[in-house]
Design a protein around this motif. Structure first.
Motif, mmCIF file in Angstrom:
data_model
loop_
_atom_site.group_PDB
_atom_site.id
_atom_site.type_symbol
_atom_site.label_atom_id
_atom_site.label_comp_id
_atom_site.label_asym_id
_atom_site.label_seq_id
_atom_site.Cartn_x
_atom_site.Cartn_y
_atom_site.Cartn_z
ATOM 1 N N GLU A 92 42.156 37.958 30.058
ATOM 2 C CA GLU A 92 42.419 36.748 30.819
ATOM 3 C C GLU A 92 42.746 37.014 32.256
ATOM 4 O O GLU A 92 42.294 36.317 33.156
ATOM 5 C CB GLU A 92 43.586 35.982 30.185
ATOM 6 C CG GLU A 92 43.143 34.953 29.198
ATOM 7 C CD GLU A 92 44.332 34.170 28.680
ATOM 8 O OE1 GLU A 92 44.099 33.132 28.076
ATOM 9 O OE2 GLU A 92 45.483 34.610 28.896
ATOM 10 N N TRP A 93 43.576 38.028 32.475
ATOM 11 C CA TRP A 93 44.028 38.232 33.846
ATOM 12 C C TRP A 93 42.879 38.636 34.740
ATOM 13 O O TRP A 93 42.829 38.298 35.911
ATOM 14 C CB TRP A 93 45.176 39.243 33.889
ATOM 15 C CG TRP A 93 44.814 40.640 33.528
ATOM 16 C CD1 TRP A 93 44.843 41.196 32.280
ATOM 17 C CD2 TRP A 93 44.362 41.665 34.417
ATOM 18 N NE1 TRP A 93 44.447 42.490 32.338
ATOM 19 C CE2 TRP A 93 44.143 42.815 33.636
ATOM 20 C CE3 TRP A 93 44.128 41.721 35.801
ATOM 21 C CZ2 TRP A 93 43.692 44.003 34.183
ATOM 22 C CZ3 TRP A 93 43.673 42.907 36.346
ATOM 23 C CH2 TRP A 93 43.460 44.038 35.535
ATOM 24 N N VAL B 248 42.191 25.187 41.046
ATOM 25 C CA VAL B 248 41.856 26.112 39.968
ATOM 26 C C VAL B 248 41.337 25.344 38.750
ATOM 27 O O VAL B 248 40.422 25.781 38.057
ATOM 28 C CB VAL B 248 43.078 26.982 39.601
ATOM 29 C CG1 VAL B 248 42.847 27.744 38.319
ATOM 30 C CG2 VAL B 248 43.384 27.938 40.727
ATOM 31 N N ARG C 52 34.400 30.810 33.625
ATOM 32 C CA ARG C 52 35.426 31.495 32.853
ATOM 33 C C ARG C 52 34.869 32.004 31.552
ATOM 34 O O ARG C 52 35.091 33.141 31.140
ATOM 35 C CB ARG C 52 36.579 30.518 32.539
ATOM 36 C CG ARG C 52 37.508 30.269 33.658
ATOM 37 C CD ARG C 52 38.813 29.779 33.082
ATOM 38 N NE ARG C 52 39.649 29.297 34.143
ATOM 39 C CZ ARG C 52 39.654 28.056 34.572
ATOM 40 N NH1 ARG C 52 38.899 27.158 34.004
ATOM 41 N NH2 ARG C 52 40.439 27.705 35.576
ATOM 42 N N GLU D 125 46.190 27.202 34.099
ATOM 43 C CA GLU D 125 45.676 27.960 32.965
ATOM 44 C C GLU D 125 46.515 27.827 31.716
ATOM 45 O O GLU D 125 46.004 27.775 30.602
ATOM 46 C CB GLU D 125 45.609 29.446 33.347
ATOM 47 C CG GLU D 125 44.912 29.697 34.661
ATOM 48 C CD GLU D 125 43.611 30.425 34.471
ATOM 49 O OE1 GLU D 125 43.566 31.354 33.663
ATOM 50 O OE2 GLU D 125 42.640 30.051 35.128
ATOM 51 N N THR E 40 41.003 35.514 35.725
ATOM 52 C CA THR E 40 41.662 34.818 36.828
ATOM 53 C C THR E 40 41.487 35.576 38.132
ATOM 54 O O THR E 40 41.103 35.006 39.150
ATOM 55 C CB THR E 40 43.164 34.686 36.529
ATOM 56 O OG1 THR E 40 43.336 34.166 35.228
ATOM 57 C CG2 THR E 40 43.817 33.778 37.536
ATOM 58 N N TRP E 41 41.751 36.840 38.091
ATOM 59 C CA TRP E 41 41.797 37.613 39.314
ATOM 60 C C TRP E 41 40.417 37.768 39.936
ATOM 61 O O TRP E 41 40.251 37.663 41.155
ATOM 62 C CB TRP E 41 42.396 38.985 38.995
ATOM 63 C CG TRP E 41 42.634 39.846 40.163
ATOM 64 C CD1 TRP E 41 41.950 40.987 40.485
ATOM 65 C CD2 TRP E 41 43.609 39.668 41.183
ATOM 66 N NE1 TRP E 41 42.449 41.529 41.639
ATOM 67 C CE2 TRP E 41 43.469 40.737 42.086
ATOM 68 C CE3 TRP E 41 44.593 38.710 41.420
ATOM 69 C CZ2 TRP E 41 44.270 40.876 43.207
ATOM 70 C CZ3 TRP E 41 45.389 38.855 42.538
ATOM 71 C CH2 TRP E 41 45.231 39.915 43.429
ATOM 72 N N VAL F 52 38.123 33.382 38.825
ATOM 73 C CA VAL F 52 38.648 32.057 39.143
ATOM 74 C C VAL F 52 39.205 31.980 40.561
ATOM 75 O O VAL F 52 38.857 31.107 41.343
ATOM 76 C CB VAL F 52 39.733 31.662 38.119
ATOM 77 C CG1 VAL F 52 40.352 30.344 38.510
ATOM 78 C CG2 VAL F 52 39.124 31.583 36.730
ATOM 79 N N LEU F 53 40.107 32.911 40.894
ATOM 80 C CA LEU F 53 40.734 32.838 42.215
ATOM 81 C C LEU F 53 39.732 32.942 43.362
ATOM 82 O O LEU F 53 39.803 32.171 44.315
ATOM 83 C CB LEU F 53 41.852 33.885 42.346
ATOM 84 C CG LEU F 53 43.136 33.551 41.567
ATOM 85 C CD1 LEU F 53 44.215 34.588 41.823
ATOM 86 C CD2 LEU F 53 43.657 32.178 41.925
ATOM 87 N N THR G 211 48.525 28.716 39.375
ATOM 88 C CA THR G 211 47.630 29.278 38.368
ATOM 89 C C THR G 211 48.200 29.079 36.974
ATOM 90 O O THR G 211 47.490 28.728 36.033
ATOM 91 C CB THR G 211 47.418 30.779 38.623
ATOM 92 O OG1 THR G 211 47.085 30.972 39.989
ATOM 93 C CG2 THR G 211 46.328 31.333 37.741
#
Lengths: 263, 326, 357
Positions: free
Chosen positions: A163-164, A145, A153, A80, A167-168, A171-172, A76
């Motif tokens: 941001e986190w 990813v 996004r 990123e 991702t969490w 994206v993931l 990741t």
């Protein structure tokens, strides 16, 4: 064009069938309930791979506990945040680590952990396996990813998500089948590795569960059976291989099932 | 492509210009820090490995210097060590493996994603992944008992009859040698490349396909566009496979003949770095011998780095070309 | 509300923190089972597995683990003290013994033989080889099966006119050490060109990994010849060559002839029992025989472990010998059992011998 790719597929599948067929033919007669549950015995007395199955699962479990999350994290990062010089170095290093033979990891962990502690241990074996898993998971995670559409996004970012969270939560999950592939490749790889375990987890003919004791494992047991002069043990090596492949299949199925797209 | 001028597949940071970015919240700072720390961990591990390996090879480096890289003798009893035949064996067998496996794997992946009906694709993909589940040792055994005799009896004789004037096909084909080694490697890395390329192809956004189809492209032309999009990812998959081929030990050492020599013929035995380490490390007694083996490990590290770098450069240049045509 | 993923991650984190080695220790005070680790020679593995299992049946609180990682591995690990006993086909060198942290004793526990096996069509009796022929083959000077030297060794047998391919070990091994030791004794040219050791640089031939690798390659590839431990050739129903010994007789490797080789060399065996018994001078001695040694520290830090090891080894060289035959090992000659016993008596703790019997 379809015929060409179909031909490729046919070729690969037939090789698989040849190999699996050979393994089954050699090993099917040795498969039995006792084989799955008993510990290894001397030649002529039967015996099985029960402790090796348990040992492999424990080693795999511990290695995955550390290796897979770390691999996902690094992947990741690369996807990123990794466009700078540091990212390039990390990417390069991860790529190259995949080419390092597993015996090197084994020797490294031997020098670092086994010699310091003075004994062979499950912990050392797990660390060696984790080190092998990380680059594989990293690489596949990064590629997948990166392919998550940026529209997803940016939608989240536009809504003010940090941001986190993006991702969490976005994206993931979108990348989860690809990440699962990476994890599966890593698992399949380490379940079949002998060399890194020979100097770390060592091997045993008993059921063990403690972290500071040696641990039996399937590839080591297969190796021991295969290099002997006895037909009986060779047959057991093939049978154990069948069990190993089935194990990986089961893990594969469960990972795929739990990461299937969209519920 | 939309108006931010960024393609999918590039890192997030390139997205928006700095001054229009919202301020980084503290949770973001922690998040970035944690991720960076994880990445740094891998660097630390590699540095530690290089330190341990470097220290172990020091004796050998002092003794042989650069000559080690070009020496062709490997004689533990006399204390003469040289790495060239092993470097040759590693590079050639890996190249053979990738040359065979890459097109094959990409072909399979394209078939599974673009052309096969869904119901067929799932089980076939599963089967291909099973190839990755077979342990190295078993590949080696299968190679000795099935592959080598098959090649020796069925494949090599006609090859030698028709192409025997080329230096690549001279010598006595015993089935044990460079080509068989490369072939078994190819089989072993195929599931890896296939699995990753499959995921890559599936991840290409459906909008790309739809756009192409809307413009009247045929199924095959659509596939080509998808492939162009996924090119760098596919290259990454091939590098994954290449890495595996370079480092593979057990299967190769059982079938490649383990003879430290440089020979043009693909039928002749050869020796790879990973094999010699696996073969001799546990039995090596004597400091110089051990140190020479550890130095081989160091060289493997370096060879892997170099080959990976070359592969990346190749991709970069191919990538630039496809960008112009896209 | 926490998403499924977050819950998963949190519980996972707890798991990682909980798995603390000190919470799960098998080493400290776990019941009264005596746990011992041994490692080394792959050759002795089948017998050792039998021994530790039988001994474990006799004394259920003794758990001995033996891993076959190779003779060199056994030597390395015993020097590092990660195992309590090692096993090796070839004795340790003086340099190795010096660099060990304590005095290591060699105890011969069984005998083995290295044999020549081959794959040749149309030959129905075992082939015969003299030492010079063997050296010439492995030096690469004999390249065809109908070479005059081979015909001289086998009068009356017709040999095909095929190219001869050598198969040797590619990995470091005690088997190679024994074989090259024999060649060095019988062929000055071999001694000078190649020498003896666990990883010789063979002038010609294919390298197979392990005894089973060589066996496999010879079995699968026509017109090959290689050297392996006796059990591998017999178990795979492959031909075993008869070799001319120093007395001029062509000897079939087997229990009697191998034990004979050991018995004939007892008088030349030094006190520390590290000896090479190849090229033995007996009428009936098989020329490529060898002891397998157990390596153990003279001074045992742990009394219980030391005591168990002493009892186990004593059992091995006496009662344990009968398990060897069905696995194709040859028993120690009586005289050597006596001398090995005397060696075992030297193993001590705090200066006191651990020998009870």
């Amino acid at each position: 064009m379809t015929s060409l790719t179909a031909l490729c597929t046919l070729g690969v599948i037939s090789i698989l069938i040849l190999i699996l067929g050979y393994i089954s033919y050699q090993g099917i007669t040795s498969l039995s309930w006792q084989f799955l549950v008993e510990t290894p015995k001397p030649v002529g007395e039967g015996g099985g791979i029960g402790n090796a199955i348990v040992g492999s699962l424990i080693l795999l479990g511990l290695a995955s506990l550390v290796g897979i999350p770390l691999g996902i994290a690094i992947g990741t990062y690369l996807a990123e945040l990794g466009s700078g010089w540091f990212g390039t170095i990390v990417r390069f290093v991860a790529d190259s680590l995949i080419g390092v033979p597993s015996i090197v990891f084994g020797v490294f962990v031997y020098a670092l952990i086994v010699l310091q502690q003075g004994y062979f241990s499950t912990l050392a074996g797990s660390v060696a396996l984790a080190l092998i898993m990380i680059p594989i998971v990293t690489r596949t995670t990064e590629e997948i990813v990166k392919l998550v559409p940026k529209s997803m996004r940016e939608g989240a970012l536009a809504l003010g998500a940090p941001e986190w969270r993006v991702t969490w939560d976005i994206v993931l999950p979108a990348a989860k089948t690809g990440i699962a592939t990476g994890a599966m490749l890593a698992i399949a790889r380490v379940l079949g590795e002998t060399a890194p375990l020979l100097f770390t987890a060592f091997g045993s003919r008993f059921y063990n569960i403690y972290l500071d004791e040696p641990m039996a494992s399937m590839p080591v047991q297969i190796y021991n059976y295969a290099i002997s002069p006895f037909e009986e043990w060779h047959a057991k090596a093939w049978a154990a291989t069948l069990v190993l492949i089935t194990l990986i299949l089961l893990i594969n199925i469960s990972v795929r099932y739990s990461t299937r797209k969209g519920y | 492509m939309d108006n931010t001028g960024r393609q999918d597949g590039q890192p997030l940071e390139d997205a928006s210009p700095r001054n229009s970015r919202r301020r980084f919240s503290s949770s973001d700072k922690i998040y970035r820090f944690l991720l960076t720390a994880c990445a740094a961990l891998i660097i630390v591990v590699v540095l530690a490995m290089i330190a341990v390996i470097g220290q172990g090879s020091w004796l050998s480096i002092k003794e042989f210097g650069f000559g080690f890289l070009f020496g062709q003798t490997w004689d533990p009893i006399k204390g003469e060590f040289g790495a060239l035949p092993f470097i040759y064996g590693t590079v050639v067998s890996s190249v053979i493996a990738v040359v065979i496996a890459a097109p094959l794997s990409i072909g399979v992946a394209v078939f599974l994603v673009e052309q096969a009906p869904r119901s067929l694709a799932r089980p076939i993909a599963f089967l291909v992944e099973m190839l990755a589940a077979i342990p190295s040792v078993v590949y080696g055994l299968w190679a000795i008992f099935v592959l080598a005799p098959f090649l020796r009896q069925v494949v090599f004789p006609p090859l030698q009859a028709s192409l025997g004037w080329l230096p690549f096909f001279k010598g006595t084909p015993t089935g044990i040698g460079m080509f068989t080694g490369g072939l078994i490697l190819a089989i072993m890395i195929t599931p890896i490349i296939t699995a990753v390329v499959r995921d890559i192809l599936e991840a290409v956004p459906v909008t790309q396909r739809e756009a192409a189809l809307a413009l009247g492209a045929t199924k095959w032309e659509t596939s080509r566009i998808v492939l162009a999009n996924a090119a760098s990812g596919i290259a990454g998959a091939v590098i994954l496979g290449l890495g595996r081929a370079i480092g593979e030990t057990m299967a190769v050492t059982m079938i490649i003949g383990n003879r430290p020599q440089i020979s043009a013929s693909l039928f002749d035995p050869a020796y790879t770095i990973a094999s010699v380490i696996a073969n001799e490390f546990t039995e090596a007694t004597g400091d110089l011998y051990l140190s020479a083996l550890v130095e081989m490990g160091l060289i493997l590290f370096v060879v892997t780095f170099i080959v990976t770098a070359l592969a990346k450069l190749l991709i970069l240049s191919v990538g630039r070309k496809t960008q112009h045509t896209a | 509300m926490l998403s499924g993923r977050t819950k998963f991650a949190l519980s996972f984190l707890c798991l990682v923190l909980l798995i603390n080695p000190s919470c799960f220790s098998g080493r400290r005070g776990k019941g009264d089972a005596i746990k011992i680790q041994g490692a080394g020679s792959t050759f002795i593995n089948p017998l050792m597995q039998k021994w530790v299992s039988e001994y474990g049946n006799l004394y259920s609180n003794v758990r001995i683990d033996y891993q076959s990682i190779g003779s060199g591995g056994g030597i390395k690990q015993i020097k590092e003290r990660t195992i309590q006993f090692g096993a090796s086909d070839a004795p340790m060198s003086d340099a190795d013994l010096k660099s060990a942290p304590g005095e290591i004793i060699h105890i011969p526990v069984i005998l083995g033989a290295v044999v020549l096996t081959y794959n040749l069509e149309g030959v129905d009796r075992p082939l015969r080889f003299s030492p010079d022929t063997i050296a010439d083959i492995f030096l690469g000077k004999i390249t065809r099966w109908d070479d005059e030297r081979l015909l001289a060794d086998n009068p009356g047998t017709s040999l095909p006119s095929e190219p001869l391919t050598v198969v040797h070990r590619s990995d470091g091994s005690g088997t190679s050490a024994i074989f090259t030791n024999y060649l060095s004794k019988t062929s000055p040219e071999w001694k000078e060109k190649v020498g003896e050791g666990t990883s010789p640089s063979f002038p010609v031939g294919l390298g197979g990994k392990g005894n089973e690798g060589v066996t496999g390659q010879v079995k699968q590839t026509p017109n090959t010849i290689g050297y392996v431990e006796l059990a591998y050739a017999l178990k795979n129903k492959m031909p075993v060559a008869e070799i001319k010994n120093r007395s001029g007789n062509y000897i079939v490797p087997g229990f009697a002839t191998v034990t004979n080789a050991a018995a004939e060399t007892i008088n030349e065996t030094p006190e520390h029992l590290r000896v090479s018994i190849t090229d033995a001078a007996g009428e009936n001695a098989y020329p490529i025989s060898s002891y397998v040694y157990v390596l153990i520290y003279k001074d045992q830090p742990d009394e219980v472990v030391g005591q168990t090891l002493v009892d186990f080894l004593t059992w091995g060289i006496n009662d344990g010998q009968r398990f060897g035959e069905s696995l194709y090992y040859s028993p120690l000659p009586q005289e050597m059992v006596k001398r090995a016993s005397a060696k075992i008596a030297l193993i001590s703790h705090d200066g006191r011998s651990l020998r009870t019997q």
